[in-house]
Design a protein around this motif. Structure first.
Motif, short mmCIF file in Angstrom:
data_model
loop_
_atom_site.label_atom_id
_atom_site.label_comp_id
_atom_site.label_asym_id
_atom_site.label_seq_id
_atom_site.Cartn_x
_atom_site.Cartn_y
_atom_site.Cartn_z
N GLU A 30 -20.25 8.68 5.69
CA GLU A 30 -20.54 9.39 4.46
C GLU A 30 -19.51 9.03 3.38
O GLU A 30 -19.86 8.79 2.21
N MET A 31 -18.26 8.99 3.79
CA MET A 31 -17.20 8.69 2.83
C MET A 31 -17.23 7.24 2.37
O MET A 31 -16.78 6.92 1.27
N LEU A 32 -17.74 6.34 3.21
CA LEU A 32 -17.87 4.94 2.78
C LEU A 32 -18.79 4.88 1.56
O LEU A 32 -18.48 4.25 0.55
N HIS A 33 -19.93 5.55 1.66
CA HIS A 33 -20.85 5.60 0.52
C HIS A 33 -20.14 6.19 -0.70
O HIS A 33 -20.26 5.70 -1.82
N TRP A 34 -19.41 7.28 -0.47
CA TRP A 34 -18.77 7.98 -1.58
C TRP A 34 -17.77 7.08 -2.29
O TRP A 34 -17.74 7.01 -3.53
N CYS A 35 -16.94 6.38 -1.51
CA CYS A 35 -15.89 5.56 -2.12
C CYS A 35 -16.48 4.41 -2.92
O CYS A 35 -15.93 4.04 -3.96
N ALA A 36 -17.58 3.83 -2.45
CA ALA A 36 -18.20 2.75 -3.20
C ALA A 36 -18.77 3.29 -4.50
O ALA A 36 -18.54 2.72 -5.57
N GLY A 37 -19.47 4.39 -4.43
CA GLY A 37 -20.03 5.00 -5.64
C GLY A 37 -18.96 5.45 -6.61
O GLY A 37 -19.15 5.41 -7.83
N HIS B 4 -13.24 10.62 9.19
CA HIS B 4 -13.87 11.08 7.95
C HIS B 4 -12.77 11.54 6.99
O HIS B 4 -12.77 11.20 5.81
N SER B 5 -11.81 12.31 7.53
CA SER B 5 -10.70 12.77 6.70
C SER B 5 -9.79 11.62 6.28
O SER B 5 -9.21 11.65 5.21
N ALA B 6 -9.68 10.59 7.15
CA ALA B 6 -8.86 9.44 6.78
C ALA B 6 -9.40 8.79 5.52
O ALA B 6 -8.66 8.48 4.58
N MET B 7 -10.69 8.59 5.47
CA MET B 7 -11.28 7.96 4.28
C MET B 7 -11.24 8.91 3.10
O MET B 7 -11.05 8.49 1.96
N ALA B 8 -11.39 10.20 3.34
CA ALA B 8 -11.31 11.16 2.24
C ALA B 8 -9.90 11.18 1.64
O ALA B 8 -9.74 11.28 0.42
N ALA C 285 -12.86 18.06 1.41
CA ALA C 285 -11.98 18.46 0.32
C ALA C 285 -10.51 18.57 0.72
O ALA C 285 -9.64 18.10 -0.01
N ALA C 286 -10.23 19.20 1.87
CA ALA C 286 -8.82 19.36 2.25
C ALA C 286 -8.17 17.99 2.46
O ALA C 286 -6.99 17.79 2.15
N ALA D 82 0.86 -1.18 0.00
CA ALA D 82 0.00 0.00 0.00
C ALA D 82 0.90 1.23 0.00
O ALA D 82 1.94 1.24 0.66
N LYS D 83 0.50 2.25 -0.75
CA LYS D 83 1.39 3.39 -0.93
C LYS D 83 0.94 4.64 -0.18
O LYS D 83 1.73 5.56 0.04
N VAL D 84 -0.34 4.73 0.12
CA VAL D 84 -0.83 5.85 0.92
C VAL D 84 -1.64 5.29 2.07
O VAL D 84 -2.58 4.53 1.86
N ILE D 85 -1.22 5.66 3.27
CA ILE D 85 -1.94 5.23 4.47
C ILE D 85 -2.38 6.49 5.21
O ILE D 85 -1.55 7.36 5.50
N ALA D 86 -3.66 6.58 5.46
CA ALA D 86 -4.16 7.75 6.20
C ALA D 86 -5.00 7.23 7.34
O ALA D 86 -5.85 6.38 7.13
#
Lengths: 385, 292
Positions: A89-96, A59-63, B74-75, A21-25
């Motif tokens: 919210e981001m779970l939905h976004w990533c799947a879509g 939330h930012s981790a998933m974003a 966004a950030a 994995a190359k990006v871990i947040a």
């Protein structure tokens, strides 16, 4: 390959390191922090060539993972309980957005009130988000499943979460074999998406749609999830050939001639194996069908596993209030309109880390064996009066 | 006349055909910004007017890659894009968040602050049409409360956060205000941002004819008046410490800015509130021009 005695969180770290994995947040959360703490050390030591972004919330981790995956890079995060809910919210976004991110979720109870112990409501309440979901029984399986999850996710372009019980796995050390890097590289090639953020080929991702295309895109997501059933089965079989370990989508134990089959998931399944053996010694035909892949739901395979049984006893370490055990409801749905129709007994227990002992599960099976019909949609196990 | 001299490049990266209203400050801001940033730019656009202005799928007006994201993220998403580009050893591509005022001031401020604290290497543009807040004046150090409510029916937000001071406190390398009425100043600031590393914040005042209740052909005029009435000073802040004014037109009375904007109709006849607003703006101007 090397075998170490390690806790579940670190089994995940080693798997993620092998997957390159190359990006871990991530944002720390009890009891998942150990995953990213070791990953951060691996990055600092040069064992893992990845960018580690210490964000301020889940939330930012998933974003952040979404941004990385949208740019065509393999991304990872780990969390638990409220952290998972915070990124809902981001779970939905990533799947879509069709981003094949892998997330490790330590199944921990949600508040109010506070409870940090094992419970599956956190991830099961996310079952409609479009994420592939695996539930693991031991730390070896956790490591193996992270690797399989990337392969499946990147093939069908849907994100995947690998779940493990809080403390029983996350903080319990077990012997875990870590495959060689070269072997994992053969099994899991580099992530190479067709579309990604690239100034050479500018595209907009996720723009507003007119009403005439949204439903079609949702249908494609569903289609990909159904395709994931075959892909996951193949990935698991290939893993077995290459590494000597495979688990199935429904992991069956002594079910071939079982009149009563226990259905459960997570570490409770480990307890269930001993319970099955005790019954067998007593001459009773009891078996276990462990739900390992929960989304997509392997309905056909579950029906095949349960075919010999007259009685199915589902043990849920979760609850949908006003409905009952979540996996029980899905088991019932899988059996509906099909033959044979066993009696389905639904038991809920173990919430908030309440101990699930062999006695707990025997209570459920004994009840089923002595009651021709369930008598209730759902029964509690281990509830104090 | 801007103190920064720069020519506006000819190439149009945001062409006509987007969905912005006539006189849309956001579309014009993006057009000018992209001229400065160039095609090696990735835009991260949270829910805001620009989410729609870029066009409905399958069309995209921007001319550069765009990642749409939910409101608060966004950030963080931009941080992920940046991390991925670093993994790819791409040091040329600029990552630029294009967010609205609501996204920046409220729901997005946590992720923005965290990114600024990490000095994430991206540009964050707050494209402010003041429509999220009913009266969008930035609070200065001693702003009286209650000055900003306009009409009783509008969402009455007392005062906006002083976003520029907040980000300056993070000691980011570069922050600035800009507006479409001074295109050379705006372009110069975007070029300066493009060529700086670390977190760069640009607060762009974007007139919005439907929200400001002005005719579309007066959009630029009101942006110019915002600067002249000292409602929206044009400044640069280097390293979070050194503030300087970059455009200082002859002062215009506040009434000239307020009159003619339908959104301020509840305020224009209230001499007391206008005087209080004037005093607060003067105090803030004094703070800006007296600093190091």
């Amino acid at each position: 390959m090397t075998t170490k005695v390690i806790e579940g969180t670190h089994a995940i770290s080693h798997a993620v390191q092998r997957c390159r994995a190359k990006v871990i947040a991530a944002y720390p959360n009890n009891p998942s922090s150990g995953v990213v703490e070791l990953l951060a050390e691996m990055c600092a030591d040069g064992q893992l060539d990845a960018r580690y972004v210490a964000v301020e919330s889940e939330h930012s981790a998933m974003a952040t993972c979404a941004g990385a995956a949208q740019t065509g890079i393999r991304a990872f995060t780990a969390t638990s309980s409220h952290g998972l809910l915070y990124m809902h919210e981001m779970l939905h976004w990533c799947a879509g957005a069709r981003l094949p991110i892998v997330l490790a979720n330590v199944n921990r109870a949600v508040g109010s009130p506070w409870n940090i112990f094992a419970d599956q409501n956190d991830s099961l309440s996310q079952r409609d988000t479009g994420w592939i979901q695996y539930y693991c029984e031991n730390n070896q399986e956790v490591l193996d499943t992270i690797i399989q999850a990337y392969k499946v996710a990147e093939r069908v372009l849907m994100p995947a979460m690998v779940c493990l019980d809080a403390f029983f796995l996350s903080h319990t050390s077990e012997p875990v074999t870590i495959p060689d890097q070269q072997a994992v590289d053969e099994y899991l090639p580099a992530f190479n998406p067709e579309y990604f953020l690239d100034p050479e080929h500018p595209h907009a991702f996720g723009g507003v749609l007119l009403n005439d295309t949204y439903m079609e895109l949702r249908a494609r997501m569903d289609q990909s999830m159904r395709q994931a059933l075959t892909v996951a089965a193949d990935a698991d079989a290939q893993y077995g050939r290459q590494f000597g370990r495979h688990y199935g989508l429904i992991d069956t134990y002594r079910t071939e001639d079982a009149k009563t089959i226990l259905v459960t998931s997570g570490t409770a399944a480990g307890t269930a194996r001993g319970v099955v053996n005790r019954y067998r010694e007593q001459g009773m035909a009891v078996g276990l069908a462990r739900i390992r892949l929960f989304r997509p739901f392997p309905a056909a395979e579950l029906r095949r596993s349960l075919a010999p049984a007259q009685r199915v006893v589902v043990f849920d370490r979760n609850i949908s209030f006003g409905l009952g055990g979540i996996m029980a409801s899905e088991v019932r749905a899988a059996l509906c309109n099909h033959a044979p129709q066993p009696q389905v007994y639904s038991f809920v227990g173990g919430l908030g880390g309440r101990d699930v002992t062999p006695e707990t599960l025997r209570t459920a099976v004994d009840y089923a064996v002595t009651h021709e019909t369930p008598g209730a949609d759902m029964l509690w196990l281990g509830l104090k009066d | 006349m801007s103190q920064i001299l720069y020519d506006v490049p000819d190439e149009e990266i945001l062409p006509p055909g987007h969905l912005g209203c006539g006189g849309c400050g956001a579309a014009l801001s993006m057009r000018l910004a992209l001229k400065a940033l160039g095609r090696k730019t990735i835009l991260v656009v949270p829910a805001c007017c620009s989410s729609v202005i870029d066009g409905p799928a399958p069309f995209s007006a921007a001319g550069v890659p765009v990642m749409h994201t939910p409101f608060a993220s966004a950030a963080a998403a931009a941080s992920g894009v940046r991390a991925a580009l670093d993994v790819k050893r791409d040091t040329d591509t600029t990552v630029c968040v294009w967010a609205g005022d609501g996204r920046t001031f409220d729901i997005g401020i946590q992720a923005l602050s965290a990114a600024a604290e990490r000095n994430e290497d991206f540009i964050y543009v707050c494209c402010d049409n003041e429509a999220y807040m009913s009266s969008g004046v930035q609070r200065g150090p001693a702003m009286p409360s209650g000055v900003w409510t306009t009409t009783p029916t509008a969402r009455a937000k007392q005062q906006q956060r002083d976003i520029l001071s907040i980000l300056a406190a993070h000691r980011i390398p570069y922050a600035a205000t800009a507006t479409v009425a001074y295109p050379d100043d705006l372009v110069a600031k975007f070029v300066r941002a493009r060529d700086t590393r670390g977190t760069r914040f640009l607060h762009v005042l974007s007139p919005c004819p439907p929200e400001w209740k002005i005719p579309s052909e007066r959009a630029i005029e009101f942006a110019r008046l915002a600067v002249a009435a000292r409602m929206f000073p044009l400044v640069e802040i280097i390293g979070g410490r050194r503030w300087r004014v970059t455009v200082d037109p002859p002062a215009e009375p506040l009434e000239k800015y307020l009159e003619g904007q339908g959104r301020f109709r509840g305020l224009v006849n209230d001499a007391g509130r206008i005087a209080a607003l004037r005093a607060a703006l003067d105090e803030r101007w004094a703070d800006i021009t007296s600093g190091p």
